[in-house]
Motif scaffolding. Structure first.
Motif, PDB file in Angstrom:
ATOM      1  N   ASN A   1       0.862  -1.181   0.000  1.00 17.78           N
ATOM      2  CA  ASN A   1       0.000   0.000   0.000  1.00 17.78           C
ATOM      3  C   ASN A   1       0.896   1.229   0.000  1.00 17.78           C
ATOM      4  O   ASN A   1       1.631   1.484   0.931  1.00 17.78           O
ATOM      5  CB  ASN A   1      -0.968   0.010   1.184  1.00 17.78           C
ATOM      6  N   SER A   2       0.859   1.929  -1.118  1.00 10.47           N
ATOM      7  CA  SER A   2       1.863   2.966  -1.315  1.00 10.47           C
ATOM      8  C   SER A   2       1.581   4.181  -0.445  1.00 10.47           C
ATOM      9  O   SER A   2       0.459   4.489  -0.091  1.00 10.47           O
ATOM     10  CB  SER A   2       1.900   3.367  -2.779  1.00 10.47           C
ATOM     11  N   LEU A   3       2.668   4.855  -0.112  1.00  8.71           N
ATOM     12  CA  LEU A   3       2.593   6.092   0.648  1.00  8.71           C
ATOM     13  C   LEU A   3       2.656   7.239  -0.345  1.00  8.71           C
ATOM     14  O   LEU A   3       3.511   7.260  -1.212  1.00  8.71           O
ATOM     15  CB  LEU A   3       3.780   6.171   1.601  1.00  8.71           C
ATOM     16  N   HIS A   4       1.755   8.195  -0.190  1.00  6.36           N
ATOM     17  CA  HIS A   4       1.688   9.283  -1.175  1.00  6.36           C
ATOM     18  C   HIS A   4       2.293  10.557  -0.626  1.00  6.36           C
ATOM     19  O   HIS A   4       2.264  10.821   0.572  1.00  6.36           O
ATOM     20  CB  HIS A   4       0.232   9.565  -1.556  1.00  6.36           C
ATOM     21  N   PHE A   5       2.804  11.337  -1.547  1.00  8.66           N
ATOM     22  CA  PHE A   5       3.322  12.652  -1.203  1.00  8.66           C
ATOM     23  C   PHE A   5       2.845  13.607  -2.287  1.00  8.66           C
ATOM     24  O   PHE A   5       3.013  13.334  -3.476  1.00  8.66           O
ATOM     25  CB  PHE A   5       4.857  12.615  -1.161  1.00  8.66           C
ATOM     26  N   GLY A   6       2.218  14.713  -1.885  1.00 10.63           N
ATOM     27  CA  GLY A   6       1.702  15.612  -2.919  1.00 10.63           C
ATOM     28  C   GLY A   6       1.417  16.987  -2.370  1.00 10.63           C
ATOM     29  O   GLY A   6       1.756  17.314  -1.227  1.00 10.63           O
ATOM     30  N   GLY A   7       0.804  17.810  -3.203  1.00 13.83           N
ATOM     31  CA  GLY A   7       0.499  19.183  -2.816  1.00 13.83           C
ATOM     32  C   GLY A   7       1.671  20.108  -3.094  1.00 13.83           C
ATOM     33  O   GLY A   7       2.666  19.708  -3.708  1.00 13.83           O
ATOM     34  N   GLY A   8       1.576  21.320  -2.616  1.00 16.58           N
ATOM     35  CA  GLY A   8       2.667  22.271  -2.812  1.00 16.58           C
ATOM     36  C   GLY A   8       2.979  22.481  -4.284  1.00 16.58           C
ATOM     37  O   GLY A   8       2.084  22.704  -5.082  1.00 16.58           O
ATOM     38  N   VAL A   9       4.242  22.333  -4.647  1.00 13.46           N
ATOM     39  CA  VAL A   9       4.653  22.576  -6.039  1.00 13.46           C
ATOM     40  C   VAL A   9       4.340  21.394  -6.951  1.00 13.46           C
ATOM     41  O   VAL A   9       4.545  21.474  -8.159  1.00 13.46           O
ATOM     42  CB  VAL A   9       6.173  22.865  -6.125  1.00 13.46           C
ATOM     43  N   LEU A  10       3.829  20.300  -6.411  1.00 16.11           N
ATOM     44  CA  LEU A  10       3.645  19.093  -7.221  1.00 16.11           C
ATOM     45  C   LEU A  10       2.279  19.077  -7.901  1.00 16.11           C
ATOM     46  O   LEU A  10       1.276  19.415  -7.284  1.00 16.11           O
ATOM     47  CB  LEU A  10       3.807  17.846  -6.355  1.00 16.11           C
ATOM     48  N   GLU A  11       2.277  18.639  -9.166  1.00 19.67           N
ATOM     49  CA  GLU A  11       1.028  18.626  -9.930  1.00 19.67           C
ATOM     50  C   GLU A  11       0.197  17.382  -9.656  1.00 19.67           C
ATOM     51  O   GLU A  11      -0.994  17.350  -9.944  1.00 19.67           O
ATOM     52  CB  GLU A  11       1.340  18.727 -11.432  1.00 19.67           C
ATOM     53  N   CYS A  12       0.813  16.344  -9.152  1.00 25.99           N
ATOM     54  CA  CYS A  12       0.065  15.113  -8.865  1.00 25.99           C
ATOM     55  C   CYS A  12       0.717  14.432  -7.673  1.00 25.99           C
ATOM     56  O   CYS A  12       1.837  14.770  -7.305  1.00 25.99           O
ATOM     57  CB  CYS A  12       0.056  14.188 -10.088  1.00 25.99           C
ATOM     58  N   PRO A  13       0.018  13.489  -7.040  1.00 24.43           N
ATOM     59  CA  PRO A  13       0.637  12.773  -5.927  1.00 24.43           C
ATOM     60  C   PRO A  13       1.725  11.812  -6.417  1.00 24.43           C
ATOM     61  O   PRO A  13       1.613  11.238  -7.505  1.00 24.43           O
ATOM     62  CB  PRO A  13      -0.520  11.988  -5.302  1.00 24.43           C
ATOM     63  N   TYR A  14       2.743  11.657  -5.630  1.00 30.83           N
ATOM     64  CA  TYR A  14       3.830  10.734  -5.945  1.00 30.83           C
ATOM     65  C   TYR A  14       3.886   9.652  -4.876  1.00 30.83           C
ATOM     66  O   TYR A  14       3.523   9.866  -3.732  1.00 30.83           O
ATOM     67  CB  TYR A  14       5.162  11.493  -5.970  1.00 30.83           C
ATOM     68  N   ASN A  15       4.375   8.470  -5.289  1.00 31.89           N
ATOM     69  CA  ASN A  15       4.435   7.338  -4.374  1.00 31.89           C
ATOM     70  C   ASN A  15       5.835   7.167  -3.794  1.00 31.89           C
ATOM     71  O   ASN A  15       6.828   7.259  -4.513  1.00 31.89           O
ATOM     72  CB  ASN A  15       4.069   6.044  -5.098  1.00 31.89           C
ATOM     73  N   PHE A  16       5.897   6.871  -2.525  1.00 33.97           N
ATOM     74  CA  PHE A  16       7.181   6.587  -1.868  1.00 33.97           C
ATOM     75  C   PHE A  16       7.861   5.402  -2.540  1.00 33.97           C
ATOM     76  O   PHE A  16       7.233   4.385  -2.803  1.00 33.97           O
ATOM     77  CB  PHE A  16       6.919   6.277  -0.389  1.00 33.97           C
ATOM     78  N   ASP A  17       9.146   5.553  -2.792  1.00 34.30           N
ATOM     79  CA  ASP A  17       9.930   4.428  -3.318  1.00 34.30           C
ATOM     80  C   ASP A  17      10.905   3.917  -2.264  1.00 34.30           C
ATOM     81  O   ASP A  17      10.883   2.758  -1.881  1.00 34.30           O
ATOM     82  CB  ASP A  17      10.694   4.845  -4.567  1.00 34.30           C
ATOM     83  N   HIS A  18      11.779   4.774  -1.794  1.00 34.96           N
ATOM     84  CA  HIS A  18      12.738   4.404  -0.747  1.00 34.96           C
ATOM     85  C   HIS A  18      13.339   5.686  -0.191  1.00 34.96           C
ATOM     86  O   HIS A  18      13.087   6.768  -0.731  1.00 34.96           O
ATOM     87  CB  HIS A  18      13.843   3.496  -1.308  1.00 34.96           C
TER      88      HIS A  18
END
Ligand SMILES: [Zn+2]
Length: 196
Positions: free
Chosen positions: A18-35
């Protein structure tokens, strides 16, 4: 969770799908944690890959995210970066990693299980201002595809715990001073963003 010594750094991976998301701020879409992984130096005045007003920190943590499901692709990466400074306490979440750091250093590519802990205990516990720019990976293949987010809130590590990282680099010299020197700005704009 496991820590592994690979690609001239120590990387923390999470097996849960179950991926962890990071988004908002300067980002146009949510990104998934890799490492996440670390860069550090043999002395307190070097180790970080970024400098603030010309000053280095002894340790910098890169939290790598991609838009591909669970794994990064090289063409769209967000790295969130946190500096550590020497202090009289160590950021809580780092402690579980330090327990297996020496074993990881001794055994390249061998996964060392880490006692699970909330990743939130490794990062600032409130919203933070940050620098952002479009840059590259700091390791091969140095792809110019990274959105960098550099926290302006600095985390802490004790001298004793910093020594654990340095000992790892004495065990495996590939880990020694595993930071890339600062590059030319090359007309890039560096933004400073404050939470409202
Ligand atoms: Zn890095």
């Amino acid at each position: 969770m496991y820590l592994v010594n690979e690609s001239e750094t120590l990387r923390l991976y999470i097996q849960a799908k179950n991926s962890l998301h990071f988004g908002g701020g300067v980002l146009e879409c949510p990104y998934n944690f890799d490492h996440l992984h670390f860069h550090w130096g043999t002395e307190d005045d070097k180790g970080s890959e970024h400098k603030i007003d010309g000053l280095s920190y002894p340790l910098e943590m890169h939290v790598v995210h991609g838009i591909a499901e669970y794994r990064t692709t090289l063409d769209n990466i967000v790295v969130v970066s946190y500096f550590f400074q020497i202090d009289n306490k160590t950021t809580e979440g780092l402690k579980n990693l330090l327990e297996v750091t020496e074993a990881a250093a001794q055994n390249r590519h061998v996964k060392q299980n880490v006692k699970p802990f909330p990743l939130s205990s490794l990062v600032p516990n409130s919203s933070f201002s940050y620098y952002s720019y479009k840059g590259s990976l700091t390791m091969q293949p140095y792809s110019e595809t990274v959105t960098w987010i550099i926290s302006n809130t600095v985390l802490s590590i004790t001298p004793i715990d910093m020594e654990i990282f340095r000992k790892a680099a004495r065990i495996d010299e590939e880990l020694e001073n595993n930071f890339r020197e600062c590059q030319e700005l090359n007309n890039r704009t560096v933004y400073f963003i404050q939470p409202v």
